[in-house]
Design a protein around this motif. Structure first.
Motif, PDB file in Angstrom:
ATOM      1  N   LEU A 178      10.954   0.057  14.219  1.00 33.84           N
ATOM      2  CA  LEU A 178       9.563  -0.334  14.003  1.00 33.84           C
ATOM      3  C   LEU A 178       9.129  -0.016  12.574  1.00 33.84           C
ATOM      4  N   VAL A 179       8.041  -0.641  12.143  1.00 33.46           N
ATOM      5  CA  VAL A 179       7.543  -0.372  10.794  1.00 33.46           C
ATOM      6  C   VAL A 179       7.166   1.100  10.635  1.00 33.46           C
ATOM      7  N   THR A 180       6.723   1.717  11.709  1.00 36.08           N
ATOM      8  CA  THR A 180       6.314   3.120  11.619  1.00 36.08           C
ATOM      9  C   THR A 180       7.507   4.062  11.461  1.00 36.08           C
ATOM     10  N   ASP A 181       8.713   3.568  11.743  1.00 35.56           N
ATOM     11  CA  ASP A 181       9.913   4.374  11.471  1.00 35.56           C
ATOM     12  C   ASP A 181      10.140   4.493   9.970  1.00 35.56           C
ATOM     13  N   ALA A 182       9.823   3.419   9.238  1.00 39.78           N
ATOM     14  CA  ALA A 182      10.067   3.387   7.797  1.00 39.78           C
ATOM     15  C   ALA A 182       8.849   3.810   6.983  1.00 39.78           C
ATOM     16  N   LEU A 183       7.678   3.817   7.598  1.00 37.11           N
ATOM     17  CA  LEU A 183       6.446   4.058   6.857  1.00 37.11           C
ATOM     18  C   LEU A 183       6.362   5.450   6.223  1.00 37.11           C
ATOM     19  N   PRO A 184       6.690   6.543   6.923  1.00 36.48           N
ATOM     20  CA  PRO A 184       6.550   7.866   6.292  1.00 36.48           C
ATOM     21  C   PRO A 184       7.359   8.000   4.996  1.00 36.48           C
ATOM     22  N   GLU A 185       8.565   7.470   4.995  1.00 38.59           N
ATOM     23  CA  GLU A 185       9.404   7.549   3.790  1.00 38.59           C
ATOM     24  C   GLU A 185       8.803   6.732   2.657  1.00 38.59           C
ATOM     25  N   ALA A 186       8.251   5.565   2.990  1.00 36.13           N
ATOM     26  CA  ALA A 186       7.628   4.728   1.964  1.00 36.13           C
ATOM     27  C   ALA A 186       6.418   5.427   1.351  1.00 36.13           C
ATOM     28  N   ILE A 187       5.624   6.081   2.180  1.00 33.07           N
ATOM     29  CA  ILE A 187       4.454   6.822   1.689  1.00 33.07           C
ATOM     30  C   ILE A 187       4.889   7.915   0.721  1.00 33.07           C
ATOM     31  N   GLU A 188       5.935   8.639   1.092  1.00 33.56           N
ATOM     32  CA  GLU A 188       6.418   9.739   0.257  1.00 33.56           C
ATOM     33  C   GLU A 188       7.052   9.226  -1.037  1.00 33.56           C
ATOM     34  N   ARG A 189       7.734   8.078  -0.940  1.00 34.53           N
ATOM     35  CA  ARG A 189       8.471   7.568  -2.093  1.00 34.53           C
ATOM     36  C   ARG A 189       7.553   7.246  -3.264  1.00 34.53           C
ATOM     37  N   ILE A 190       6.381   6.687  -2.991  1.00 32.60           N
ATOM     38  CA  ILE A 190       5.477   6.347  -4.097  1.00 32.60           C
ATOM     39  C   ILE A 190       4.250   7.255  -4.132  1.00 32.60           C
ATOM     40  N   ASN A 191       4.292   8.308  -3.305  1.00 40.33           N
ATOM     41  CA  ASN A 191       3.153   9.231  -3.234  1.00 40.33           C
ATOM     42  C   ASN A 191       1.859   8.454  -2.956  1.00 40.33           C
ATOM     43  N   ALA A 192       1.914   7.623  -1.911  1.00 42.82           N
ATOM     44  CA  ALA A 192       0.811   6.716  -1.592  1.00 42.82           C
ATOM     45  C   ALA A 192      -0.474   7.466  -1.285  1.00 42.82           C
TER      46      ALA A 192
END
Length: 285
Positions: A178-192
């Motif tokens: 799911l998108v929520t599986d990948a979302l935490p890493e994406a947030i951390e990667r760009i310091n969203a």
């Protein structure tokens, strides 16, 4: 700019996996467009019994320059109304009302953002990404769908942003999940600092929960059925907590479709919570 009714000629119809993207000549609607707006389209033709319009998030508009005065929206065939619409061809004329709804709120300055799209919910995120990038905000996409053919806008997202993560329920494209599986890493990667999302209600609820855990804001565009598009019929109401802490039914088509995820009472969608303002009066009818 207020919404207008416009007779728009279809300029092109392009296949996007399981969907069709329409480009329609509608200069007055295009002139008032902001990311997050939608358009209400009459379906069935002049003599149809289908009197209710169908609402579609705008995937873009070009009020000036090349292809001036056009708008774009993505259609998924669901029932008789959209079945009629996907049979239209370039040169046909559509009866449109727009731009409708409340657009995505943009940060006051550059602010790293993750944009999460589910299926054709990616459509309104494309012009949003363009607006964010124009003001200097780093942008990353997370796009998901049940299967590869139900993805939308992946190539356009890749041209716009530095990174696009794709997930599918069956693993037919990108990573399985799911998108929520990948979302935490994406947030951390760009310091969203903010998450924007559009897609199925269950996805929006889950995205809001991830953002809450990360202590960042989430703005979501809901996919409620919007029969009139102008706030009259009350078919698209959602229970939402106001700034005063009290909950009320609000109209997705007028007060939305964009809401702060943390204010929507996701578990009460489709219900009449007893603590809702006015619930005592509504309960007897």
């Amino acid at each position: 700019m207020s919404a207008v009714q416009e007779q728009g000629e279809i300029f092109s119809v392009q296949k996007q996996g399981a969907y069709l993207q329409f480009t329609v000549v509608a200069p007055r609607i295009a002139a008032g467009f902001q990311p997050g707006h939608f358009v209400a389209v009459a379906v069935g033709g002049e003599n149809t019994a289908m009197i209710l319009r169908r609402a579609f998030a705008l995937a873009g508009a070009t009020p000036t320059g090349q292809f001036a005065g056009t708008i774009q929206f993505v259609v998924a065939e669901h029932g008789p109304g959209t079945r009629w619409l996907v049979q239209r061809r370039p040169g046909d004329v559509l009866d449109l009302v727009g731009p409708l709804g409340t657009p995505f709120p943009l940060p006051s300055g550059p602010s790293p953002a993750v944009l999460v799209g589910g299926g054709y919910g990616t459509a309104p995120l494309i012009p949003l990404a363009q607006a964010l990038i124009a003001q200097g905000s780093p942008v990353e996409f997370v796009l998901g769908a049940a299967t590869a053919s139900r993805l939308s806008g992946e190539m356009t997202a890749k041209r716009l942003a530095g990174r696009v993560t794709v997930t599918t329920d069956d693993g037919s494209a990108g990573q399985k999940g799911l998108v929520t599986d990948a979302l935490p890493e994406a947030i951390e990667r760009i310091n969203a600092e903010i998450v924007y999302a559009c897609g199925p209600m269950a996805m929006l609820k889950a995205v809001g929960q991830v953002a809450q855990k990360k202590a960042i804001r989430a703005q979501v565009a809901v996919e409620e059925s919007m029969a009139c598009g102008i706030g009259v019929c009350m078919t698209c109401v959602l229970p939402v907590r106001g700034e005063d802490g009290r909950s009320r039914f609000v109209r997705s088509c007028v007060e939305g479709p964009v809401f702060e995820a943390g204010r929507v009472r996701w578990d009460d969608v489709g219900k009449l919570p007893a603590d809702l303002v006015g619930a005592d009066a509504m309960g007897g009818h």
